[in-house]
Write an enzyme that holds these catalytic residues in place. Sequence first.
Site, PDB file in Angstrom:
ATOM      1  N   LYS A 103       0.817  -0.862  -0.120  1.00 54.10           N
ATOM      2  CA  LYS A 103       0.050   0.012   0.026  1.00 54.10           C
ATOM      3  C   LYS A 103       0.826   1.451  -0.223  1.00 54.10           C
ATOM      4  O   LYS A 103       1.854   1.504   0.829  1.00 54.10           O
ATOM      5  CB  LYS A 103      -1.009   0.033   1.207  1.00 54.10           C
ATOM      6  CG  LYS A 103      -1.965   1.193   1.162  1.00 54.10           C
ATOM      7  CD  LYS A 103      -2.481   1.466   2.667  1.00 54.10           C
ATOM      8  CE  LYS A 103      -3.190   2.634   2.308  1.00 54.10           C
ATOM      9  NZ  LYS A 103      -3.642   3.349   4.022  1.00 54.10           N
ATOM     10  N   GLY A 164      -7.709   9.579  10.548  1.00 53.14           N
ATOM     11  CA  GLY A 164      -7.965   9.986  11.822  1.00 53.14           C
ATOM     12  C   GLY A 164      -8.926  10.835  12.231  1.00 53.14           C
ATOM     13  O   GLY A 164      -9.030  11.083  13.536  1.00 53.14           O
ATOM     14  N   ALA A 190      -9.256   5.928   4.917  1.00 49.35           N
ATOM     15  CA  ALA A 190      -9.288   7.207   5.815  1.00 49.35           C
ATOM     16  C   ALA A 190     -10.342   7.842   6.212  1.00 49.35           C
ATOM     17  O   ALA A 190     -11.303   8.158   5.138  1.00 49.35           O
ATOM     18  CB  ALA A 190      -8.242   8.230   5.220  1.00 49.35           C
ATOM     19  N   GLY A 191     -10.572   8.194   7.399  1.00 50.22           N
ATOM     20  CA  GLY A 191     -11.656   9.409   7.670  1.00 50.22           C
ATOM     21  C   GLY A 191     -12.937   8.725   8.153  1.00 50.22           C
ATOM     22  O   GLY A 191     -13.808   9.300   8.728  1.00 50.22           O
ATOM     23  N   ASN A 212      -8.974   1.715  10.581  1.00 51.58           N
ATOM     24  CA  ASN A 212      -7.820   1.592  11.738  1.00 51.58           C
ATOM     25  C   ASN A 212      -8.204   2.269  12.854  1.00 51.58           C
ATOM     26  O   ASN A 212      -8.866   1.997  13.946  1.00 51.58           O
ATOM     27  CB  ASN A 212      -6.528   2.129  11.197  1.00 51.58           C
ATOM     28  CG  ASN A 212      -5.487   1.592  12.258  1.00 51.58           C
ATOM     29  OD1 ASN A 212      -4.316   1.677  11.760  1.00 51.58           O
ATOM     30  ND2 ASN A 212      -5.763   1.342  13.403  1.00 51.58           N
TER      31      ASN A 212
END
Length: 260
Positions: A103, A164, A190-191, A212
Site C-alpha cells: 500500500k 484519523g 481514511a476518515g 484503523n
Amino acid sequence: MDNLKKDILRVASKSLKSRLIVGTGKYKNFSETAKAIKVSGADMVTVAVRRVNILDKKKPILTDYINPKKIIFLPNTAGCFTSEEALRTLRLAREMGGWKLVKLEVLGDKKTLFPNMIETIKSTKTLVKEGFKVMVYCTDDPLLAKKLEDNGASAIMPLASPIGSGLGLQNKVNISLIIKQSKVPVIVDAGIGTASDATIAMELGCDGVLINSAIANAKKPILMAKAFKDAVISGRNSYLAGRMSKNYFASASSPAKGLI
C-alpha cells in the site's frame, strides 16, 4: 446465500472473503490488535513498515500475535512525505518479507495528511515498473484516480475524509464517479468514524473499506471491530440487492385495489 458466499474481493493475485481491511496501529498493545482483527473477520491487515515491529525478536513482535500465513500482511508507507522515502520503505519491505503487494501513501503535510498526488503518481509508476502490485491511497479526485489506474495501480484507495478525523464520507459524488470509472477495486481509506460510514461506502458500490482509527480509538475496540464486520456485510448486501428508486411523492405500501 450461495451467491453471497462466492462474492470474493480480488486484489492483484489475492482473494479476500472479507471486504473489511483493518489497520494494526494505535491499539493499546499487540494483544488487543490481534483480538480486534480476529473479531473483524478481516483477511488482510495493513502494517506500517516504519512503525510496527515485524522482525526484531528482542521486542514485542506483531507476527507473534497475527500469523502472516493466515492473514495477509499489507506493508504500507505511513509517515512518508516524499517519493524517495516511500520507495525506500517498500523496497525494504520486499527485502525483509518478500512482499510485492503493498500500500502506497505519500503524504502532503502533517496537518491534513492529505496525499501528495504528484509524488504518489510518480511513486506508483516506479513501483509498478519494479514489479510491485500497488494499492494507492489518494484524493477523491476522479481524474487523478484514473491516472493512477492508467499507471498500473492494483487498487484505488480514495480518502473519505482526513486520516484519523472520523468525519466519515464527505464526498459521495466523487467516490461514486471513481467507482463507475474504475476497472480495479475501489477501497475507501481514511476518515471513517463509525460503522454506519462503512455501510454507506459499501452501499455506494465500493469494493471494500480500510479501517484503523475508528476501531482502535473506540471505547470498546473489540466490539467496534464486530460492528464494522457487520456494517460492511450489510452495506455490500444492500448494494447487491439494489435499492428502491427515490421519489418525490408518496407511494402507498399496501395495495389500493379492493378497498372496502
